[in-house]
Structures are given as C-alpha cells and as structure tokens.
Design a protein around this motif. Structure first.
Motif, mmCIF file in Angstrom:
data_model
loop_
_atom_site.group_PDB
_atom_site.id
_atom_site.type_symbol
_atom_site.label_atom_id
_atom_site.label_comp_id
_atom_site.label_asym_id
_atom_site.label_seq_id
_atom_site.Cartn_x
_atom_site.Cartn_y
_atom_site.Cartn_z
ATOM 1 N N LYS A 16 4.038 47.016 -32.220
ATOM 2 C CA LYS A 16 5.361 46.737 -32.718
ATOM 3 C C LYS A 16 5.179 45.542 -33.888
ATOM 4 O O LYS A 16 4.524 44.731 -33.881
ATOM 5 C CB LYS A 16 6.193 46.190 -31.667
ATOM 6 N N ARG A 17 6.165 45.710 -34.820
ATOM 7 C CA ARG A 17 6.167 44.543 -35.837
ATOM 8 C C ARG A 17 6.901 43.345 -35.250
ATOM 9 O O ARG A 17 7.633 43.435 -34.520
ATOM 10 C CB ARG A 17 7.188 45.158 -36.809
ATOM 11 N N PRO A 18 6.384 42.339 -35.777
ATOM 12 C CA PRO A 18 6.904 40.763 -35.208
ATOM 13 C C PRO A 18 8.338 40.965 -35.444
ATOM 14 O O PRO A 18 8.855 41.272 -36.551
ATOM 15 C CB PRO A 18 6.115 39.825 -36.112
ATOM 16 N N GLN A 19 9.193 40.631 -34.668
ATOM 17 C CA GLN A 19 10.703 40.633 -34.329
ATOM 18 C C GLN A 19 11.211 39.363 -33.746
ATOM 19 O O GLN A 19 10.515 38.783 -32.857
ATOM 20 C CB GLN A 19 11.285 41.834 -34.077
ATOM 21 N N VAL A 20 12.168 38.869 -34.440
ATOM 22 C CA VAL A 20 12.789 37.867 -33.877
ATOM 23 C C VAL A 20 14.413 38.040 -33.697
ATOM 24 O O VAL A 20 14.966 38.834 -34.774
ATOM 25 C CB VAL A 20 12.769 36.536 -34.632
ATOM 26 N N THR A 21 15.044 37.748 -32.531
ATOM 27 C CA THR A 21 16.513 38.173 -32.358
ATOM 28 C C THR A 21 17.055 36.791 -32.268
ATOM 29 O O THR A 21 16.822 35.898 -31.606
ATOM 30 C CB THR A 21 16.552 38.935 -31.003
ATOM 31 N N ILE A 22 18.281 36.777 -32.903
ATOM 32 C CA ILE A 22 19.092 35.455 -32.791
ATOM 33 C C ILE A 22 20.246 36.085 -31.921
ATOM 34 O O ILE A 22 21.134 36.876 -32.397
ATOM 35 C CB ILE A 22 19.587 35.136 -34.200
ATOM 36 N N GLN A 23 20.159 35.346 -30.689
ATOM 37 C CA GLN A 23 21.344 36.087 -29.720
ATOM 38 C C GLN A 23 22.609 35.271 -29.920
ATOM 39 O O GLN A 23 22.836 34.149 -30.590
ATOM 40 C CB GLN A 23 20.670 35.621 -28.361
ATOM 41 N N ALA A 24 23.635 35.851 -29.260
ATOM 42 C CA ALA A 24 25.051 35.455 -29.476
ATOM 43 C C ALA A 24 25.125 33.885 -29.153
ATOM 44 O O ALA A 24 26.269 33.158 -29.452
ATOM 45 C CB ALA A 24 25.741 36.190 -28.730
ATOM 46 N N MET A 98 21.653 39.607 -33.614
ATOM 47 C CA MET A 98 21.008 40.338 -34.614
ATOM 48 C C MET A 98 19.446 40.236 -34.366
ATOM 49 O O MET A 98 19.015 39.178 -34.185
ATOM 50 C CB MET A 98 21.371 39.554 -35.962
ATOM 51 N N ARG A 99 18.660 41.343 -34.861
ATOM 52 C CA ARG A 99 17.261 41.498 -34.619
ATOM 53 C C ARG A 99 16.905 41.512 -35.932
ATOM 54 O O ARG A 99 17.377 42.447 -36.772
ATOM 55 C CB ARG A 99 16.941 42.744 -33.952
ATOM 56 N N TYR A 100 15.809 40.643 -36.432
ATOM 57 C CA TYR A 100 15.314 40.640 -37.581
ATOM 58 C C TYR A 100 13.751 40.958 -37.674
ATOM 59 O O TYR A 100 13.051 40.500 -36.711
ATOM 60 C CB TYR A 100 15.364 39.222 -38.270
ATOM 61 N N ASP A 101 13.134 41.779 -38.833
ATOM 62 C CA ASP A 101 11.907 41.837 -38.666
ATOM 63 C C ASP A 101 11.343 40.572 -39.382
ATOM 64 O O ASP A 101 12.036 39.961 -39.881
ATOM 65 C CB ASP A 101 11.392 43.050 -39.818
ATOM 66 N N ALA A 102 10.286 40.174 -39.016
ATOM 67 C CA ALA A 102 9.595 39.008 -39.279
ATOM 68 C C ALA A 102 8.278 39.002 -39.845
ATOM 69 O O ALA A 102 7.512 40.123 -39.908
ATOM 70 C CB ALA A 102 9.284 37.885 -38.021
ATOM 71 N N ASP A 103 7.915 38.216 -40.896
ATOM 72 C CA ASP A 103 6.437 38.004 -41.636
ATOM 73 C C ASP A 103 5.817 37.012 -41.220
ATOM 74 O O ASP A 103 6.320 35.917 -41.111
ATOM 75 C CB ASP A 103 6.878 38.066 -43.117
ATOM 76 N N PHE A 104 4.450 37.162 -41.134
ATOM 77 C CA PHE A 104 3.677 36.016 -40.967
ATOM 78 C C PHE A 104 2.933 35.757 -42.105
ATOM 79 O O PHE A 104 1.802 36.356 -42.367
ATOM 80 C CB PHE A 104 2.738 36.405 -39.298
ATOM 81 N N THR A 105 2.983 34.635 -42.703
ATOM 82 C CA THR A 105 2.039 34.238 -43.621
ATOM 83 C C THR A 105 1.711 32.732 -43.813
ATOM 84 O O THR A 105 2.646 31.934 -43.456
ATOM 85 C CB THR A 105 2.949 34.521 -45.059
ATOM 86 N N ASP A 106 0.317 32.105 -43.986
ATOM 87 C CA ASP A 106 0.199 30.828 -43.884
ATOM 88 C C ASP A 106 0.455 29.940 -42.654
ATOM 89 O O ASP A 106 0.961 28.706 -42.678
ATOM 90 C CB ASP A 106 0.784 30.300 -45.281
ATOM 91 N N GLY A 107 0.530 30.662 -41.578
ATOM 92 C CA GLY A 107 0.810 29.949 -40.365
ATOM 93 C C GLY A 107 2.250 29.782 -40.089
ATOM 94 O O GLY A 107 2.764 29.199 -38.941
ATOM 95 N N LEU A 108 2.962 30.579 -40.698
ATOM 96 C CA LEU A 108 4.359 30.538 -40.278
ATOM 97 C C LEU A 108 4.945 31.796 -40.158
ATOM 98 O O LEU A 108 4.608 32.754 -40.936
ATOM 99 C CB LEU A 108 5.001 30.181 -41.664
#
Length: 159
Positions: A16-24, A98-108
C-alpha cells in the motif's frame, strides 16, 4: 544438510502507498506503509509549509520538546498521533476526516493539502451503514441511490 535462510518479512515491499488520515477530532492516523518509511519511530515532529500547504512528518526523539508520541491503534497496522493543536494553529480544516496519499523524500513524510484527499470512512462506520441498510452494499448497483430511504426507515421504492 539444507542451507536454510531465515525469511525476513521486512524484505517484502509494502503493498500500500503511504497514507495519512486527518481525523475529525484532529488525530493524525498513519497506515503501516507510512509508519514503515518513517523508520517506525516512537515520536514525530510535525512541520508545515504555509505557502506550499504541505504537512511534513519526521522522526523525533521522545524527549524532544516538539515531539508528538505515535502509537499503534491495533494489530491492523494503524498508528496515531495527536494533531489537533497543530492543525488549528495552521488553519488546516479537520471537520471532515480526510485521507491523503503521502510522499517520502529526504527523510520527510509529506502530505500536499493542495492535491486534496478523499473522505475517510472507518470500518466501523461502513459496518454500521451496511447493517442499517439491511445488508445492502453501497457498491451494489442502485443501493447507494436508496440508502437515504433505508436509513430513514421507509421502504425503498421499486423503481
């Protein structure tokens, strides 16, 4: 004697792609892939680029004054950290999960809010909606059109 190797389950690429959800309520939820690319930390620092509207996450020492503890929710591979004060401070809307796809670059690990996310529905909410609809799946043809009628207690129209 056979020359056995021990299988390292970490050697399998994440499916699965890294994802972050911002919950209500402002809780930040990370799937197993996002937690893994961060190095499975005990705490995170939360960063924000106001101009680009990007949230950043990086591993932090638990003793750091800006560290937010991250903890597992269940054996399902979900991890959470508190984020309400951070989101309020930067004016990030969290009235709808909301659920967002996340990218990992330079340790972030980064979430670009301008790309938009999708409304996140928990497994509990899906189960409740399915039970309330009499077992109708929202993905079955026509079921979504009649969901309001079912939830309000009236019989679905036969059209």
């Amino acid at each position: 004697m056979p020359n056995f190797e021990v299988f390292d389950k970490r050697a399998i690429p994440m499916t699965k792609r890294p994802q972050v959800t911002i919950q209500a309520r402002g809780t930040l939820s990370f799937n197993a892939s996002s937690y893994h690319v961060l190095g499975e930390p005990k705490a995170l620092e939360l960063l924000f680029d106001r101009e680009a509207q990007i949230i950043g996450f990086r591993p932090a020492d638990t003793g750091s004054p800006n560290a937010y503890p991250i903890r597992p929710v269940s054996a399902g591979g979900t991890y959470v950290a508190s984020g309400g004060a951070f989101l309020k401070y930067y004016g990030v809307d969290f009235s709808t999960p909301m659920r967002y796809d996340a990218d990992f670059t330079d340790g972030l690990l980064m979430v670009d809010l301008k790309k938009g996310g999708r409304v996140a529905t928990s497994n509990r909410n899906r189960a409740a909606m399915n039970a309330a609809s009499g077992g109708l799946s929202l993905f079955n043809s026509g079921a979504g059109d009649r969901l309001d009628e079912v939830l309000q207690g009236s019989q679905p129209s036969g059209d």
